[in-house]
Design an enzyme around this catalytic site. Structure first.
Site, PDB file in Angstrom:
ATOM      1  CB  THR A  36      -0.975   0.140   1.259  1.00 40.26           C
ATOM      2  OG1 THR A  36      -0.062   0.008   2.456  1.00 40.26           O
ATOM      3  CG2 THR A  36      -1.861  -1.155   1.166  1.00 40.26           C
ATOM      4  N   GLY A  37       2.131   1.225   0.110  1.00 41.07           N
ATOM      5  CA  GLY A  37       3.202   2.293   0.166  1.00 41.07           C
ATOM      6  C   GLY A  37       3.679   2.619  -1.321  1.00 41.07           C
ATOM      7  CB  SER A 118      -5.090   1.650  15.856  1.00 42.50           C
ATOM      8  OG  SER A 118      -6.161   2.286  15.649  1.00 42.50           O
ATOM      9  CE1 TYR A 142      -5.114  -1.202  11.373  1.00 45.46           C
ATOM     10  CE2 TYR A 142      -6.863   0.014  12.620  1.00 45.46           C
ATOM     11  CZ  TYR A 142      -5.543   0.026  12.063  1.00 45.46           C
ATOM     12  OH  TYR A 142      -4.641   1.068  12.296  1.00 45.46           O
ATOM     13  CE  LYS A 146      -2.414  -1.555  13.470  1.00 44.50           C
ATOM     14  NZ  LYS A 146      -1.017  -1.689  13.223  1.00 44.50           N
ATOM     15  CG  PHE A 170      -6.985   9.094  19.033  1.00 39.23           C
ATOM     16  CD1 PHE A 170      -6.267   8.273  19.990  1.00 39.23           C
ATOM     17  CD2 PHE A 170      -8.384   9.051  19.465  1.00 39.23           C
ATOM     18  CE1 PHE A 170      -6.433   7.650  20.971  1.00 39.23           C
ATOM     19  CE2 PHE A 170      -8.905   8.241  20.458  1.00 39.23           C
ATOM     20  CZ  PHE A 170      -7.917   7.589  21.442  1.00 39.23           C
TER      21      PHE A 170
HETATM   22  N1  LIG Z   1      -3.276   6.831   9.349  1.00 38.32           N
HETATM   23  C1  LIG Z   1      -3.975   6.518  10.424  1.00 38.32           C
HETATM   24  O1  LIG Z   1      -4.882   7.357  10.698  1.00 38.32           O
HETATM   25  C2  LIG Z   1      -3.581   5.518  11.505  1.00 38.32           C
HETATM   26  C3  LIG Z   1      -4.377   5.590  12.660  1.00 38.32           C
HETATM   27  C4  LIG Z   1      -3.960   4.559  13.551  1.00 38.32           C
HETATM   28  C5  LIG Z   1      -2.969   3.662  13.333  1.00 38.32           C
HETATM   29  N2  LIG Z   1      -2.268   3.518  12.349  1.00 38.32           N
HETATM   30  C6  LIG Z   1      -1.378   2.639  12.088  1.00 38.32           C
HETATM   31  O2  LIG Z   1      -0.084   3.157  11.530  1.00 38.32           O
HETATM   32  C7  LIG Z   1       0.547   2.624  10.527  1.00 38.32           C
HETATM   33  C8  LIG Z   1       0.934   3.208   9.322  1.00 38.32           C
HETATM   34  O3  LIG Z   1      -0.393   3.642   8.721  1.00 38.32           O
HETATM   35  P1  LIG Z   1      -0.453   4.520   7.491  1.00 38.32           P
HETATM   36  O4  LIG Z   1      -1.669   5.217   7.526  1.00 38.32           O
HETATM   37  O5  LIG Z   1       0.892   5.115   7.332  1.00 38.32           O
HETATM   38  O6  LIG Z   1      -0.827   3.260   6.392  1.00 38.32           O
HETATM   39  P2  LIG Z   1      -0.028   2.746   5.090  1.00 38.32           P
HETATM   40  O7  LIG Z   1      -0.865   1.752   4.165  1.00 38.32           O
HETATM   41  O8  LIG Z   1       0.186   4.274   4.152  1.00 38.32           O
HETATM   42  O9  LIG Z   1       1.465   2.408   5.353  1.00 38.32           O
HETATM   43  C9  LIG Z   1       1.675   1.051   5.828  1.00 38.32           C
HETATM   44  C10 LIG Z   1       2.705   0.607   4.871  1.00 38.32           C
HETATM   45  O10 LIG Z   1       3.433  -0.708   5.426  1.00 38.32           O
HETATM   46  C11 LIG Z   1       3.559  -1.456   4.271  1.00 38.32           C
HETATM   47  N3  LIG Z   1       3.357  -3.003   4.399  1.00 38.32           N
HETATM   48  C12 LIG Z   1       2.161  -3.458   4.643  1.00 38.32           C
HETATM   49  N4  LIG Z   1       2.334  -4.677   4.928  1.00 38.32           N
HETATM   50  C13 LIG Z   1       3.616  -5.205   4.800  1.00 38.32           C
HETATM   51  C14 LIG Z   1       4.258  -6.307   5.068  1.00 38.32           C
HETATM   52  N5  LIG Z   1       3.777  -7.461   5.255  1.00 38.32           N
HETATM   53  N6  LIG Z   1       5.840  -6.170   4.844  1.00 38.32           N
HETATM   54  C15 LIG Z   1       6.300  -4.876   4.544  1.00 38.32           C
HETATM   55  N7  LIG Z   1       5.561  -3.956   4.334  1.00 38.32           N
HETATM   56  C16 LIG Z   1       4.288  -3.866   4.510  1.00 38.32           C
HETATM   57  C17 LIG Z   1       2.921  -0.962   2.911  1.00 38.32           C
HETATM   58  O11 LIG Z   1       3.312  -1.102   1.924  1.00 38.32           O
HETATM   59  C18 LIG Z   1       2.707   0.715   3.343  1.00 38.32           C
HETATM   60  O12 LIG Z   1       3.742   1.416   3.053  1.00 38.32           O
HETATM   61  C19 LIG Z   1      -0.085   1.139  10.576  1.00 38.32           C
HETATM   62  O13 LIG Z   1       0.205   0.264  11.585  1.00 38.32           O
HETATM   63  C20 LIG Z   1      -1.574   1.762  10.925  1.00 38.32           C
HETATM   64  O14 LIG Z   1      -2.339   0.568  11.218  1.00 38.32           O
HETATM   65  C21 LIG Z   1      -2.594   4.728  11.297  1.00 38.32           C
END
Ligand SMILES: NC(=O)c1ccc[n+]([C@@H]2O[C@H](COP(=O)([O-])OP(=O)(O)OC[C@H]3O[C@@H](n4cnc5c(N)ncnc54)[C@H](O)[C@@H]3O)[C@@H](O)[C@H]2O)c1
Length: 338
Positions: A36-37, A118, A142, A146, A170
Site C-alpha cells: 500500500t506504500g 491504534s 483491525y 493491534k 487517533f
Molecule cells: N493513518 C492513520 O490514521 C492511523 C491511525 C491509527 C493507526 N495507524 C497505524 O499506523 C501505521 C501506518 O499507517 P499508514 O496510514 O501510514 O498506512 P499505510 O498503508 O500508508 O502504510 C503501511 C505501510 O506498510 C507497508 N506494508 C504493509 N504490509 C507489509 C508487509 N507485510 N511487509 C512490509 N511492508 C508492509 C505498506 O506497503 C505501506 O507502505 C499502521 O500500522 C496503521 O495501522 C494509522
C-alpha cells in the site's frame, strides 16, 4: 546518531517518521513490500529494501547487515472496511507477519521497539476522553490485531528485556512539504474532501448525521502526522529502561465531520458538494484521546495539530502532488534483499 529499521516506511505515517529521523541525523533503513506504500514516499537518504516482514530469511539478512539500535514498526494492513470483510488477511498480515518480524528482531539482538497501534483497540468507548487504561473491546478485526500485537509485545518485553513503546494513534492527518497522504483506496476524511475540491470526486458523503453529537455527525480527534512522528523520536530518546509503555497520540480535542468540511471549504476557498448517507457499521459517535500520559511521561506537545494547519498542509501537498506519488516512482532505486 542511531540506526533505525522502519517497517512500512513507504507508507503515510512511516515516511513522515523517516524524514524526521533523517533530519536529526539518524540512519534509516526501510523494509516495505509496497503493498500500500509508495517508493516515492521514502525520503531521500533512507535505504529502501522491498520485502515483506513475513520473509524471515530476507529480514535476517537486512538485520545483520547493519547494527540497528531500534525498530519502528508501521507496516500493517489498515483499511477498516476490508478488515471487517476479510479478517483472515488482517490476522495474517498484522499478527502472523509481525511475529516473524519480532523473531527476526530478537535473533538480531535488538531490544528497542516502537509499535504503531491504534485507537481502534478501544472499540465503542465508554468515555468522551479515552485514557490508556479504559476498556479495550475492538469492533473490527483491525483493532483486534493491534490489541493482539500489544499483548504479544508485553511477553517479549518480560521475557527478553525489551524496551517497547506502543502508540495508539487517533486520526492521523496532514502533510509535510515533501510527504503526504496517498492511500489507495482513500478512506480518510481530509484527502477525500480535497479530492472533492479538485473534482476527482463528485461529492463527499457524510456517513451518519443522527449521532448524539451537537451537529449529528461523528466527532474525531485529528492529530498531525508530524506530531505523531515527534512522539516516536521522543520514545527513542526518553525510553531507556526495559518495559512496555502504551500511549495515546491525540490532541484531546475533537471535531465533527461537518466542522472538518467547513475548514476544508475555508482552506480551498470553495463550497464542496456534500451528501448525507447512512451510518457505517462500527463507527462510534465520539473518539477523543486523553493525551495526558504522553505529555507527562515523554514531554510531548501537539505543535502542528490545529485543524486549519492540518488541512492547509494537506492541501499544499495535494497541489504539489496532484496525482499523489504516481509521478515520483520512476526516479527511485529500490534494492531487493534477494
Ligand atoms: N493513518 C492513520 O490514521 C492511523 C491511525 C491509527 C493507526 N495507524 C497505524 O499506523 C501505521 C501506518 O499507517 P499508514 O496510514 O501510514 O498506512 P499505510 O498503508 O500508508 O502504510 C503501511 C505501510 O506498510 C507497508 N506494508 C504493509 N504490509 C507489509 C508487509 N507485510 N511487509 C512490509 N511492508 C508492509 C505498506 O506497503 C505501506 O507502505 C499502521 O500500522 C496503521 O495501522 C494509522
Amino acid at each position: 546518531m542511531a540506526t533505525i529499521l522502519v517497517t512500512g516506511g513507504a507508507g503515510y505515517v512511516g515516511s513522515v517518521c523517516c524524514s524526521q529521523l533523517l533530519d536529526r541525523g539518524h540512519k534509516v533503513v526501510v523494509v516495505d513490500d509496497l503493498s500500500t506504500g509508495h517508493a516515492g514516499a521514502v525520503p531521500h537518504g533512507a535505504v529502501l529494501r522491498r520485502l515483506s516482514i513475513s520473509d524471515r530469511d530476507a529480514l535476517a539478512e537486512v538485520l545483520t547487515a547493519d547494527r540497528f539500535d531500534a525498530v519502528f514498526h508501521f507496516a500493517a494492513k489498515a483499511l477498516i472496511p476490508e478488515s471487517v470483510a476479510n479478517p483472515g488477511a488482517f490476522f495474517d498480515s498484522n499478527v502472523a507477519s509481525s511475529i516473524a518480524l519480532l523473531e527476526a528482531v530478537r535473533a538480531a539482538g535488538i531490544r528497542r521497539f516502537v509499535f504503531s497501534s491504534s485507537a481502534a483497540v478501544y472499540g465503542n468507548p465508554q468515555s468522551a476522553s479515552i485514557d490508556e487504561d479504559d476498556p479495550k473491546d475492538p469492533v473490527n478485526s483491525y483493532g483486534e490485531t493491534k490489541l493482539m500485537l500489544e499483548r504479544i509485545l508485553r511477553w517479549y518485553t518480560s521475557a527478553y528485556g525489551w524496551t517497547v513503546a506502543a502508540f495508539r494513534y487517533f486520526n492521523a492527518c496532514g502533510a509535510t512539504t515533501t510527504v503526504g497522504e496517498d492511500h489507495r483506496p482513500e478512506t480518510h476524511i481530509i484527502p477525500l474532501l480535497l479530492q472533492t475540491a479538485t473534482g476527482e470526486r463528485d461529492f463527499f458523503e457524510i456517513c451518519g448525521h443522527d449521532y448524539p453529537t451537537p451537529d449529528g455527525t461523528c466527532l474525531r480527534d485529528y492529530v498531525h502526522v508530524v506530531d505523531i512522528a515527534q512522539a516516536h523520536l521522543l520514545a527513542l530518546s526518553v525510553l531507556e529502561r526495559p518495559g512496555m509503555s502504551v500511549y495515546n497520540i491525540g490532541t484531546g480535542t475533537s471535531h465533527s465531520v461537518r466542522q472538518v468540511c467547513r475548514v476544508v471549504e475555508q482552506v480551498v476557498g470553495a463550497t464542496l458538494r456534500v451528501r448525507e448517507a447512512g451510518r457505517r457499521p462500527g463507527d462510534p459517535a465520539i473518539l477523543c484521546a486523553s493525551p495526558q500520559r504522553l505529555m507527562r511521561e515523554l514531554g510531548w506537545r501537539p505543535k502542528s495539530s490545529d485543524l486549519h494547519s492540518i488541512v492547509r498542509s494537506a492541501w499544499e501537498w495535494k497541489q504539489r502532488h496532484p496525482r499523489g506519488y504516481e509521478a515520483d516512482q520512476a526516479s527511485l532505486t529500490i534494492s531487493s534483499a534477494h
